[in-house]
Motif scaffolding. Structure first.
Motif, PDB file in Angstrom:
ATOM      1  N   ALA A 223      -8.614  12.918  55.223  1.00 11.16           N
ATOM      2  CA  ALA A 223      -7.350  12.374  55.712  1.00 11.16           C
ATOM      3  C   ALA A 223      -7.120  12.738  57.175  1.00 11.16           C
ATOM      4  CB  ALA A 223      -6.198  12.887  54.839  1.00 11.16           C
ATOM      5  N   GLU A 224      -7.377  14.003  57.505  1.00 12.95           N
ATOM      6  CA  GLU A 224      -7.155  14.451  58.883  1.00 12.95           C
ATOM      7  C   GLU A 224      -8.178  13.850  59.840  1.00 12.95           C
ATOM      8  OE1 GLU A 224      -7.281  18.658  58.466  1.00 12.95           O
ATOM      9  OE2 GLU A 224      -5.397  18.774  57.343  1.00 12.95           O
ATOM     10  N   PHE A 225      -9.418  13.717  59.372  1.00 16.42           N
ATOM     11  CA  PHE A 225     -10.491  13.179  60.212  1.00 16.42           C
ATOM     12  C   PHE A 225     -10.276  11.691  60.520  1.00 16.42           C
ATOM     13  CE2 PHE A 225     -14.332  10.558  59.726  1.00 16.42           C
ATOM     14  CZ  PHE A 225     -15.008  10.877  60.889  1.00 16.42           C
ATOM     15  N   SER A 226      -9.910  10.930  59.494  1.00 19.78           N
ATOM     16  CA  SER A 226      -9.823   9.479  59.652  1.00 19.78           C
ATOM     17  C   SER A 226      -8.470   9.006  60.152  1.00 19.78           C
ATOM     18  CB  SER A 226     -10.118   8.798  58.316  1.00 19.78           C
ATOM     19  OG  SER A 226      -9.181   9.204  57.326  1.00 19.78           O
ATOM     20  N   ARG A 227      -7.422   9.830  59.989  1.00 21.20           N
ATOM     21  CA  ARG A 227      -6.058   9.460  60.373  1.00 21.20           C
ATOM     22  C   ARG A 227      -5.636   8.156  59.709  1.00 21.20           C
ATOM     23  NH1 ARG A 227      -3.439  13.459  61.152  1.00 21.20           N
ATOM     24  NH2 ARG A 227      -1.785  12.134  61.962  1.00 21.20           N
ATOM     25  N   ILE A 228      -5.966   8.013  58.418  1.00 18.23           N
ATOM     26  CA  ILE A 228      -5.514   6.866  57.643  1.00 18.23           C
ATOM     27  C   ILE A 228      -4.736   7.391  56.437  1.00 18.23           C
ATOM     28  CG2 ILE A 228      -7.486   5.435  58.333  1.00 18.23           C
ATOM     29  CD1 ILE A 228      -8.682   5.982  55.542  1.00 18.23           C
ATOM     30  N   PRO A 229      -3.935   6.552  55.780  1.00 18.69           N
ATOM     31  CA  PRO A 229      -3.265   6.998  54.561  1.00 18.69           C
ATOM     32  C   PRO A 229      -4.273   7.208  53.438  1.00 18.69           C
ATOM     33  CG  PRO A 229      -2.821   4.670  54.966  1.00 18.69           C
ATOM     34  CD  PRO A 229      -3.530   5.190  56.173  1.00 18.69           C
ATOM     35  N   VAL A 230      -4.144   8.317  52.734  1.00 20.97           N
ATOM     36  CA  VAL A 230      -4.984   8.619  51.574  1.00 20.97           C
ATOM     37  C   VAL A 230      -4.058   8.762  50.370  1.00 20.97           C
ATOM     38  CG1 VAL A 230      -6.583  10.252  50.521  1.00 20.97           C
ATOM     39  CG2 VAL A 230      -6.755   9.740  52.966  1.00 20.97           C
ATOM     40  N   VAL A 231      -4.251   7.902  49.380  1.00 22.29           N
ATOM     41  CA  VAL A 231      -3.386   7.865  48.203  1.00 22.29           C
ATOM     42  C   VAL A 231      -4.214   8.209  46.977  1.00 22.29           C
ATOM     43  CG1 VAL A 231      -1.903   6.433  46.743  1.00 22.29           C
ATOM     44  CG2 VAL A 231      -1.886   6.132  49.241  1.00 22.29           C
ATOM     45  N   VAL A 232      -3.741   9.149  46.173  1.00 19.33           N
ATOM     46  CA  VAL A 232      -4.421   9.516  44.932  1.00 19.33           C
ATOM     47  C   VAL A 232      -3.424   9.445  43.780  1.00 19.33           C
ATOM     48  CG1 VAL A 232      -6.060  11.023  46.120  1.00 19.33           C
ATOM     49  CG2 VAL A 232      -3.952  11.986  45.216  1.00 19.33           C
ATOM     50  N   THR A 233      -3.895   9.021  42.627  1.00 18.75           N
ATOM     51  CA  THR A 233      -3.043   9.065  41.439  1.00 18.75           C
ATOM     52  C   THR A 233      -3.377  10.306  40.635  1.00 18.75           C
ATOM     53  OG1 THR A 233      -4.526   7.824  39.976  1.00 18.75           O
ATOM     54  CG2 THR A 233      -3.017   6.546  41.379  1.00 18.75           C
ATOM     55  N   ASN A 234      -2.422  10.743  39.858  1.00 20.15           N
ATOM     56  CA  ASN A 234      -2.603  11.921  39.018  1.00 20.15           C
ATOM     57  C   ASN A 234      -1.959  11.648  37.668  1.00 20.15           C
ATOM     58  OD1 ASN A 234      -3.241  14.471  38.117  1.00 20.15           O
ATOM     59  ND2 ASN A 234      -1.713  15.540  39.357  1.00 20.15           N
ATOM     60  N   GLN A 235      -2.545  12.211  36.632  1.00 24.20           N
ATOM     61  CA  GLN A 235      -2.024  12.043  35.289  1.00 24.20           C
ATOM     62  C   GLN A 235      -1.066  13.182  34.950  1.00 24.20           C
ATOM     63  OE1 GLN A 235      -5.908  12.030  33.593  1.00 24.20           O
ATOM     64  NE2 GLN A 235      -6.135   9.808  33.682  1.00 24.20           N
ATOM     65  N   VAL A 236      -0.581  13.171  33.729  1.00 29.65           N
ATOM     66  CA  VAL A 236       0.328  14.223  33.284  1.00 29.65           C
ATOM     67  C   VAL A 236      -0.316  15.003  32.156  1.00 29.65           C
ATOM     68  CG1 VAL A 236       2.396  12.969  33.976  1.00 29.65           C
ATOM     69  CG2 VAL A 236       1.488  12.635  31.678  1.00 29.65           C
ATOM     70  N   ARG A 237       0.173  16.206  31.962  1.00 26.72           N
ATOM     71  CA  ARG A 237      -0.315  17.046  30.864  1.00 26.72           C
ATOM     72  C   ARG A 237       0.859  17.715  30.184  1.00 26.72           C
ATOM     73  NH1 ARG A 237       0.082  22.327  32.253  1.00 26.72           N
ATOM     74  NH2 ARG A 237      -0.117  22.943  34.438  1.00 26.72           N
ATOM     75  N   SER A 238       0.608  18.215  28.998  1.00 28.35           N
ATOM     76  CA  SER A 238       1.664  18.901  28.271  1.00 28.35           C
ATOM     77  C   SER A 238       1.946  20.252  28.912  1.00 28.35           C
ATOM     78  CB  SER A 238       1.263  19.089  26.805  1.00 28.35           C
ATOM     79  OG  SER A 238       0.070  19.836  26.722  1.00 28.35           O
ATOM     80  N   GLN A 239       3.203  20.634  28.883  1.00 30.37           N
ATOM     81  CA  GLN A 239       3.614  21.929  29.431  1.00 30.37           C
ATOM     82  C   GLN A 239       3.685  22.937  28.304  1.00 30.37           C
ATOM     83  OE1 GLN A 239       7.617  22.099  30.918  1.00 30.37           O
ATOM     84  NE2 GLN A 239       7.068  23.537  32.539  1.00 30.37           N
ATOM     85  N   THR A 240       3.078  24.106  28.494  1.00 27.90           N
ATOM     86  CA  THR A 240       3.101  25.123  27.463  1.00 27.90           C
ATOM     87  C   THR A 240       4.469  25.783  27.390  1.00 27.90           C
ATOM     88  OG1 THR A 240       2.413  26.912  28.929  1.00 27.90           O
ATOM     89  CG2 THR A 240       0.666  25.578  27.913  1.00 27.90           C
ATOM     90  N   ARG A 241       4.717  26.447  26.292  1.00 25.59           N
ATOM     91  CA  ARG A 241       5.999  27.151  26.115  1.00 25.59           C
ATOM     92  C   ARG A 241       6.177  28.223  27.183  1.00 25.59           C
ATOM     93  NH1 ARG A 241       9.286  27.449  21.661  1.00 25.59           N
ATOM     94  NH2 ARG A 241      10.730  29.210  21.552  1.00 25.59           N
ATOM     95  N   ASP A 242       5.073  28.902  27.540  1.00 24.74           N
ATOM     96  CA  ASP A 242       5.159  29.947  28.560  1.00 24.74           C
ATOM     97  C   ASP A 242       5.539  29.357  29.910  1.00 24.74           C
ATOM     98  OD1 ASP A 242       4.504  31.881  26.754  1.00 24.74           O
ATOM     99  OD2 ASP A 242       2.361  31.879  27.253  1.00 24.74           O
ATOM    100  N   GLU A 243       4.983  28.186  30.235  1.00 25.39           N
ATOM    101  CA  GLU A 243       5.311  27.548  31.501  1.00 25.39           C
ATOM    102  C   GLU A 243       6.771  27.142  31.544  1.00 25.39           C
ATOM    103  OE1 GLU A 243       1.709  25.209  33.503  1.00 25.39           O
ATOM    104  OE2 GLU A 243       2.205  24.508  31.495  1.00 25.39           O
ATOM    105  N   ALA A 244       7.289  26.674  30.432  1.00 29.00           N
ATOM    106  CA  ALA A 244       8.695  26.276  30.401  1.00 29.00           C
ATOM    107  C   ALA A 244       9.601  27.451  30.712  1.00 29.00           C
ATOM    108  CB  ALA A 244       9.041  25.692  29.023  1.00 29.00           C
ATOM    109  N   CYS A 245       9.203  28.644  30.247  1.00 31.39           N
ATOM    110  CA  CYS A 245       9.988  29.840  30.546  1.00 31.39           C
ATOM    111  C   CYS A 245       9.732  30.324  31.965  1.00 31.39           C
ATOM    112  CB  CYS A 245       9.631  30.953  29.554  1.00 31.39           C
ATOM    113  SG  CYS A 245       9.971  30.556  27.826  1.00 31.39           S
ATOM    114  N   GLN A 246       8.503  30.155  32.419  1.00 31.89           N
ATOM    115  CA  GLN A 246       8.113  30.671  33.738  1.00 31.89           C
ATOM    116  C   GLN A 246       8.939  30.045  34.847  1.00 31.89           C
ATOM    117  OE1 GLN A 246       4.016  29.985  34.591  1.00 31.89           O
ATOM    118  NE2 GLN A 246       4.133  30.808  36.663  1.00 31.89           N
ATOM    119  N   TYR A 247       9.284  28.768  34.708  1.00 28.76           N
ATOM    120  CA  TYR A 247      10.000  28.076  35.762  1.00 28.76           C
ATOM    121  C   TYR A 247      11.502  28.024  35.500  1.00 28.76           C
ATOM    122  CZ  TYR A 247       5.299  26.722  37.008  1.00 28.76           C
ATOM    123  OH  TYR A 247       3.971  26.745  37.350  1.00 28.76           O
TER     124      TYR A 247
END
Length: 352
Positions: A223-247
């Motif tokens: 992205a920095e080298f080409s100076r063009i927009p770089v777009v990526v998609t990302n999926q979702v995952r389940s959140q663990t019980r510990d993570e729910a408490c962590q945040y």
């Protein structure tokens, strides 16, 4: 500037010759000595040393700048760097022009929410001539999950401007991206999807984390080298019980965090973890709740967290409100899955 030669600084010839005779030839060598040390080495008066050091410092040391000035310069630089308008007015206004050049923009959300649809729209817009508001170039579309179709939504005509790689790249072909970016006048890079790319390369554990770190570093450098927009998609995952408490610091109590975790559509998070989240500059969360879809500007250095309701029609994605709704607390990052089933669990596997 520290290695700038003293004889190029416009000092009086008499004092410049003394510096040269004592083998002090650069600004760094002169400024590393105190005035009294220079008096002894050069065998000149304090007034001559003070005058020479003032001149050398003036040339080699940049003037002081306030934090406000630095911020204004950064904003101006980013603005001049360019943007790819999404043609979604409210979102473009919030992003000061659209998807920015030179950084990573992430689209995250459950399957069927419109991530690929938005990617195809951006690819089409980037391929348009500049006279029509496009970037007038080609697009590299890395299709990890084989979702791309040139017949989708009537985009056959622009498919000749898209360099399409199905099933995703391997490290060898990724290394060729820099060459392709230059040789083909590429104006947009899309990776759909990043989570599938990482999951497909390796299994779990340390090897997967090393691979993720390598991809983050490489794509950011692209992205920095080409100076063009770089777009990526990302999926979702389940959140663990510990993570729910962590945040639980995100505006709610620990008990409320645990309670929310029990709800089926309120315990999803973006895949790839916190390291990846820090790597992206813009994060757009595509969400569905209570029968409505929202594009949420969850992360941006220049905009407050906003949510824009949208529809997907035969003409593509359209916003229902250009003003947006400002969100606070954890709601801006929450991801719901009403009507969607393509969810990645904590270990990277899909739920069926």
């Amino acid at each position: 500037m520290a290695n700038k030669l003293i004889n190029q600084m416009g000092l009086p010839k008499s004092i410049a010759n003394v510096f040269a005779a004592r083998n002090i030839t650069t600004a760094k060598e002169a400024l590393s000595l105190t005035e009294f040390e220079l008096m002894e080495v050069l065998d000149v008066s304090l007034a001559d040393v003070t005058s020479a050091i003032a001149r050398i410092s003036e040339i080699t040391c940049p003037p002081y700048q306030t934090a406000l000035t630095l911020m204004e310069q950064r904003v101006q630089k980013e603005h001049m760097g360019g943007h790819l308008p999404t043609r979604l007015k409210g979102l473009d206004n919030a992003l000061c022009g659209g998807i920015p050049f030179g950084v990573l923009t992430e689209l995250v959300g459950p399957a069927g929410i419109g991530k690929t649809q938005l990617c195809l729209k951006l690819a089409l817009l980037a391929s348009l001539p500049t006279a029509y508001g496009g970037l007038g170039g080609r697009v590299i579309y890395i299709d990890v999950e084989s979702k791309f179709s040139s017949k989708r939504n009537g985009i056959e005509e622009f498919s000749r401007y898209v360099l399409h790689e199905r099933n995703g790249p391997r490290d060898g072909s990724l290394q060729q991206l820099k060459i392709s970016l230059l040789q083909n006048q590429v104006k947009l890079l899309i990776i759909d999807s990043m989570a599938a790319l990482i999951s497909g390369e390796y299994g779990q554990g340390t090897a997967r984390q090393h691979l993720l770190g390598w991809h983050i570093s490489f794509i950011k450098s692209l992205a920095e080298f080409s100076r063009i927009p770089v777009v990526v998609t990302n999926q979702v995952r389940s959140q663990t019980r510990d993570e729910a408490c962590q945040y639980s610091f995100q505006g709610q109590s620990r008990e409320k965090a645990v309670e929310d975790h029990t709800g089926y559509d309120s315990h999803l998070v973006a895949a790839l973890g916190i390291h990846w989240a820090h790597a992206v500059t813009i994060r757009l969360v595509l969400d569905s709740k209570s029968g409505k879809r929202f594009i949420k500007l969850a992360k941006s250095p220049i905009s407050p967290p906003l949510a824009f309701p949208y529809n997907i029609t035969s003409s593509g994605i359209t916003l229902l409100d250009d003003d947006g709704i400002e969100l606070t607390g954890p709601e801006i990052n929450s991801i719901h899955c009403q009507g969607h089933s393509d969810i990645i669990n904590f270990d990277g596997e899909r739920f069926q």
